[in-house]
Design an enzyme around this catalytic site. Sequence first.
Site, PDB file in Angstrom:
ATOM      1  N   ARG A 134      -3.831   0.528  -3.240  1.00 52.80           N
ATOM      2  CA  ARG A 134      -4.745   1.662  -3.348  1.00 52.80           C
ATOM      3  C   ARG A 134      -4.507   2.398  -4.661  1.00 52.80           C
ATOM      4  O   ARG A 134      -3.502   2.202  -5.336  1.00 52.80           O
ATOM      5  CB  ARG A 134      -4.565   2.611  -2.150  1.00 52.80           C
ATOM      6  CG  ARG A 134      -5.005   1.990  -0.823  1.00 52.80           C
ATOM      7  CD  ARG A 134      -5.141   3.047   0.265  1.00 52.80           C
ATOM      8  NE  ARG A 134      -5.734   2.484   1.485  1.00 52.80           N
ATOM      9  CZ  ARG A 134      -5.060   2.212   2.598  1.00 52.80           C
ATOM     10  NH1 ARG A 134      -3.760   2.455   2.651  1.00 52.80           N
ATOM     11  NH2 ARG A 134      -5.685   1.690   3.642  1.00 52.80           N
ATOM     12  N   HIS A 135      -5.440   3.266  -5.005  1.00 52.52           N
ATOM     13  CA  HIS A 135      -5.361   4.039  -6.241  1.00 52.52           C
ATOM     14  C   HIS A 135      -4.039   4.791  -6.324  1.00 52.52           C
ATOM     15  O   HIS A 135      -3.577   5.374  -5.333  1.00 52.52           O
ATOM     16  CB  HIS A 135      -6.545   5.029  -6.280  1.00 52.52           C
ATOM     17  CG  HIS A 135      -6.652   5.796  -7.546  1.00 52.52           C
ATOM     18  ND1 HIS A 135      -6.356   7.143  -7.622  1.00 52.52           N
ATOM     19  CD2 HIS A 135      -7.017   5.421  -8.793  1.00 52.52           C
ATOM     20  CE1 HIS A 135      -6.545   7.558  -8.854  1.00 52.52           C
ATOM     21  NE2 HIS A 135      -6.946   6.535  -9.596  1.00 52.52           N
ATOM     22  N   GLY A 136      -3.421   4.752  -7.524  1.00 55.29           N
ATOM     23  CA  GLY A 136      -2.110   5.378  -7.682  1.00 55.29           C
ATOM     24  C   GLY A 136      -2.111   6.860  -7.381  1.00 55.29           C
ATOM     25  O   GLY A 136      -1.086   7.418  -6.971  1.00 55.29           O
ATOM     26  N   LEU A 189      -4.346   8.150  -5.192  1.00 58.11           N
ATOM     27  CA  LEU A 189      -5.090   8.252  -3.925  1.00 58.11           C
ATOM     28  C   LEU A 189      -6.326   9.147  -4.103  1.00 58.11           C
ATOM     29  O   LEU A 189      -6.640   9.983  -3.257  1.00 58.11           O
ATOM     30  CB  LEU A 189      -4.190   8.788  -2.803  1.00 58.11           C
ATOM     31  CG  LEU A 189      -3.078   7.842  -2.335  1.00 58.11           C
ATOM     32  CD1 LEU A 189      -2.262   8.491  -1.225  1.00 58.11           C
ATOM     33  CD2 LEU A 189      -3.641   6.507  -1.860  1.00 58.11           C
TER      34      LEU A 189
END
Length: 424
Positions: free
Chosen positions: A239-241, A243
């Site tokens: 997931r996106h670093g 979030l």
Amino acid sequence: MSTENNSAERRTVGGYPLSGVTVIDLSHVYNGPYATFLMAMAGAEVVKVEPFTGEHLRSRGDMGGAALPFAMLNSNKKPVTLNLKSEKGRALLKEMVARADILVENFAPGVMDRLGIGAEELHKINPRLVYGSSSGYGKSGPYRDYPAMDLVMQAMSGVINSTGFADQPPVKSGAAICDFMAGIHLYAAIVTALYERERTGVGRVVEVSMQDATYASLASNLGMLHARGAAAPARTGNRHGGLGISPYNVYQTVDGYVVLNAPGDHHFRAILDVMGRGDLKDDPRFLTRSSRVTNFAAVDELIESWTKTLGKDEIAQRMLAQKVPCAPVRDLNEVMHDENMHARGSLQNIDHPELGNVVLPHSPLVFEGVSRRAIEPSLPLGASNHSVFGDWLGHSAQELAALEEEGVIGQHETLREASPARSV
């Protein structure tokens, strides 16, 4: 080469940006050699100076796996062997420096000074020299003398702790990102100093630390830390670093995996259309980026229930047709034969004299108005000794023979059989 000739050649219409620039490359492994590779492919003449055993990456070849990386980073360079621990070896280096524009090294801080060939000494010989160095932690600060390799720097820079899943141990990046981040920044620093020298006539010392060069790449993770403090998870998996985006993940397919990213609300609406789930466009869980981030587990479940029914390439084509950021997760063999990179010339099949037919990268830096410089395969250890020390520096065959016999430039029977390189 005279300064005037260098400048005139660089001004030639249609020439490479660094045509006429001469680089002395003392660096090894990845970060320095990548910086000088970029210079070579931008038109510079790069003399690669190695010890008699070869630089570290060349000497790793007997363990398997290092031969191709060496070839990747050392195209279009002229390798010479030189004993810098001998007085005559250092004298030869100084002869080269007097004719050069740039010197690059990535030894531990202080090594060049202890040899008597540090920046201060070399600037006495050539005040126009741009001296570039790179190390793990830089030449100042309390970590100055710590040994550093990419793995160590990934740990110290926060890369390893930020990689992997929250409920599992941290994982290093598969790519040697600290080395190559440093190499890119080192190239930038040197060329910036070269630009300054064109205006002032005086060179300067530039340095790049691997730790400094890597920090900014963790921007998303650092943003989450700033916003959430101790509540920020160290690792977010795929997931996106920070979030801050959903969907942003790796999803299973019938034949592998695919990545999907919806940075804007319109991207997610397009994803729903491709999946045939337009009925969910008004679902409050998925209406905005913020609501999707809050309900990321539901978003991921929705998407993966669909991606599991199709192949990764078909999914990617459907999504890309609707301008959704998407790609199949490819293995390295697929990447090595990427049609886009081969069509652009950024990857090329080359007949290498030692490795056979291999795929080698060109520089990512494209200079419009001039074709890519032809890739000249990396040469054997010391193959350019005679062309550099003889043709360029002007030493006679008798002098070269004596230097070989004295252990100054190395003595290898195979060197006389190597293909002659162009004089610098």
